[in-house]
Design an enzyme around this catalytic site. Sequence first.
Site, PDB file in Angstrom:
ATOM      1  CB  CYS A   1      26.138  38.535  58.487  1.00 26.44           C
ATOM      2  SG  CYS A   1      26.747  38.729  56.792  1.00 26.44           S
TER       3      CYS A   1
ATOM      4  CD  GLU B   1      25.476  32.752  52.260  1.00 23.89           C
ATOM      5  OE1 GLU B   1      26.312  33.088  53.143  1.00 23.89           O
ATOM      6  OE2 GLU B   1      25.724  31.925  51.379  1.00 23.89           O
TER       7      GLU B   1
ATOM      8  N   GLY C   1      17.061  30.687  60.315  1.00 25.40           N
ATOM      9  CA  GLY C   1      17.595  29.744  59.332  1.00 25.40           C
ATOM     10  C   GLY C   1      17.154  28.318  59.611  1.00 25.40           C
TER      11      GLY C   1
ATOM     12  N   GLY D   1      19.878  35.735  56.981  1.00 27.68           N
ATOM     13  CA  GLY D   1      19.327  36.173  58.256  1.00 27.68           C
ATOM     14  C   GLY D   1      20.015  35.479  59.407  1.00 27.68           C
TER      15      GLY D   1
ATOM     16  CB  THR E   1      21.792  30.854  63.702  1.00 28.15           C
ATOM     17  OG1 THR E   1      23.055  31.367  63.239  1.00 28.15           O
ATOM     18  CG2 THR E   1      21.884  29.340  63.810  1.00 28.15           C
TER      19      THR E   1
END
Length: 341
Positions: free
Chosen positions: A129, A95, A78, A73, A75
């Site tokens: 991404c 990731e 994350g 997903g 940042t």
Amino acid sequence: YPIELALHPLAGAIAAGNCAILKPSEISSHTSKVIANLVSETFEPDYIAAIEGDAETSQELLAEKFDKIFFTGGTHIGKIVMKAAAEHLTPVTLELGGKSPCIVDEDINLEVTAKRIIYGKCLNAGQSCIAPDYILVQRSRHKELVDALKNCIREFYGDDPQKSTDYARIISPKHFDRLVSLLDSGTVVTGGKHDRDDRYIAPTLLDNVDINSKIMQEEIFGPILPILPYDRLEEAIAIVNDRSHPLALYFFSNDSQKQEFVLQQTHSGGVCLNDTMMHIAVEGLPFGGVGDSGMGCYHGKATFDTFSHYKSVLKKFFWLDLDFRYPPYSDRAINWLKKVM
């Protein structure tokens, strides 16, 4: 993507002997339902389970103690995942994403370069991404590249991409509105058309973009492509390095010395030379980010390794037990220990 990004890591987790819980994204709600049904029909719930829900459900899951958390997903989320994992010292693989630059040298095949950039940018309407986020092009090829990119968009999707069956839509109204707000970050040289009811944003090229504008500060994750000229390769590298480490970096050049220079002077999760996106398709290449673009990696054997713990084991027999290792230590024992330690 919602299917692949859920089941690909799961395959490695199963191969490494783990039980697992999947939490599909609620944004792609129909796909989430398909995954949940597939998992419930295939596995015993105490072995593999899929739990649907919103952010509150994710928070409840993150409060539990796991042996490993794998997250794909943005940042921002994350960081939330990593913070929750820290409460239990749970290792994570993240990731994430970031602004993946596309540096274009003057020594290129212009037509192929344009095709590969537009392919990477417009696949899934830029919602990848590792999609090229912005272009840094050598000033002498700037106008030529812009014209070639415009031609490729027309060649791939016709005069009206909204009618093309090969062009995707934006995942949600929220993301649509965010992308539309970025359209005034430069001069639209092609595209710019959008339709909220259809969640359609045309493939859009932006020229005359300010390096400090909003579109250059955050990951675009959509079909808008800023183009910035540079005079010296060092200048382009400085722009890249002034931002967080990207998940991918793309460099187009026939000059092997420049290729090596870019590899040595930049830091990114992965690199494609003279192409975009395709490194993700090579199973032998571990895929992952660095810094803000993530940590850890997977794909191929790397997925198995990600969900494994390498436990060191020493097995000894009783019949050989040297007195030298035990105190009290004589001078002879100390000299022997110095030799073997």
